[in-house]
Design an enzyme around this catalytic site. Sequence first.
Site, PDB file in Angstrom:
ATOM      1  CD  GLU A 299      -2.706  -1.338   2.456  1.00 40.43           C
ATOM      2  OE1 GLU A 299      -3.635  -2.154   2.460  1.00 40.43           O
ATOM      3  OE2 GLU A 299      -2.396  -0.659   3.457  1.00 40.43           O
ATOM      4  N   PRO A 300       1.633   1.486  -1.041  1.00 36.87           N
ATOM      5  CG  PRO A 300       2.659   1.503  -3.143  1.00 36.87           C
ATOM      6  CD  PRO A 300       1.846   0.637  -2.220  1.00 36.87           C
ATOM      7  N   GLY A 301       1.691   4.997  -0.689  1.00 33.24           N
ATOM      8  CA  GLY A 301       0.951   6.223  -0.961  1.00 33.24           C
ATOM      9  C   GLY A 301       1.923   7.365  -1.135  1.00 33.24           C
ATOM     10  NE  ARG A 302       4.879   9.714   3.984  1.00 37.26           N
ATOM     11  CZ  ARG A 302       4.264  10.477   4.881  1.00 37.26           C
ATOM     12  NH1 ARG A 302       4.376  11.781   4.792  1.00 37.26           N
ATOM     13  NH2 ARG A 302       3.567   9.945   5.857  1.00 37.26           N
ATOM     14  CE1 TYR A 343       0.716  13.342  12.094  1.00 36.76           C
ATOM     15  CE2 TYR A 343       0.974  13.948   9.798  1.00 36.76           C
ATOM     16  CZ  TYR A 343       0.270  13.305  10.784  1.00 36.76           C
ATOM     17  OH  TYR A 343      -0.874  12.615  10.476  1.00 36.76           O
ATOM     18  CB  CYS A 370      -5.171  33.965  13.184  1.00 34.12           C
ATOM     19  SG  CYS A 370      -5.388  35.463  12.216  1.00 34.12           S
ATOM     20  CD  GLU A 371      -4.195  28.547  15.589  1.00 36.78           C
ATOM     21  OE1 GLU A 371      -3.423  28.369  16.560  1.00 36.78           O
ATOM     22  OE2 GLU A 371      -5.441  28.528  15.685  1.00 36.78           O
TER      23      GLU A 371
END
Length: 441
Positions: A299-302, A343, A370-371
């Site tokens: 299941e490769p995604g990234r 992360y 605004c963070e």
Amino acid sequence: MAPPSSDDDLSIFPATARRLNGHLWLGGLDLVDLAREYGTPLHIFDEATLVDAMRSFRQAFATRYPSVLLAYAAKAFINPWLARLLAREGLGMDVVSAGEMAVAHDAGFPMERVHLHGNNKLQAELEMALELGVGRVVIDNAGEIGQLNQLASARGLVAPVLLRVAPGVEAHTHQYLQTGGHYSKFGIPLQGEQASRAVREIVASSSLRLVGYHAHIGSQIFDLLPYRDNVARLVEFAADMRQQCGVEPLELSPGGGWGIQHTPEEDPPSVEDVAIAITNALQRAASAHGLPLPRLILEPGRSIVGRAGVTLYTVGSIKDVPGFGTYAAVDGGMADNIRPALYQASYTAMVANRVDEEATATQTIAGKYCETGDILIPRARLPRLRTGDLLAVPATGAYAIPMASNYNLALKPAIVAVLDGRAVLVRRRQTYADLVACEVR
């Protein structure tokens, strides 16, 4: 098209990234021109890099193992354009929601190559999976067994399923990205008797067919040893279940999650290294337990889509703070890429309109929201930035777009695919009308 370049600082960018006339080019196109035509923030995908990643994975595993399905992890990013590309290249798809199933189906993706995951699948999602002919439902908890069996029975179906287990393998990654421990919210723990009870219940069900087992240990992982451990534990459990329940494992999935390079300091494993580690581990374990080789599902995604994506921003305000340094704010941030805030993910950048200029200053690349935590790159070594500069951030193809929000009622950026000097708009920029389209007045 720009001439070839071997510059090390382009190695994280898509394979077609080049320098020409002081600008950064991608897919044979000047990013300055793309910003002028489509605006910023802008997500750009290099189709050549994307297709090469798909084919590299297929080749690396196909030459080392007899039967493999690459099920692209749609949560990394999916839209109709990408779904059609995946279908053309013969990949499967791992989905985790009705929305992802709907995109796959509407794009004409072969639903028999789709696997439905999720730790809390809604009844409507299970019904949708059965009605669309999804190839596998990956059972994540004991309560799902009876529910899916009843739904399949009511439709006169026998649903092929994989059982997801928690193998107790701790991957070396951010704690939010670990999914294989005994105490994970995902899967049934191998520790104790829960997993074996689940197998017996599935085997006894009238409308479910257990075809194999799945375990996923996390994401953005560079160390291959946990994958070897994961495979060994999966095969050992499969052998025990064959002895106890008489069920032959036809398929086995150790998930995905191997990492990519976001900064020059990171050193992820190559596709070949991943293929060698997993296929060797599976062949050794199957031989040791006397099991026929199951079909291998990955299941490769990234690792397929990450490097293919670049996000382009325009620099706005520049703020010098005595005793701290310089903030350079861009016109995007945590609403289009939450990963640095969530992360502490690291990225690098390049000034797309001044790529030949020397990096002389360390600056903090801040978002516009605004963070205080809206910082894309805490310490970016770049030419001294100016208002109006274009900042290109590579390796943003995965998890930036699907995790985007309308925080501060920001408009989600457009997405453009580039190939051989052509640009195709594959998602338009949101409008202010889109922001209120669902509101009841």
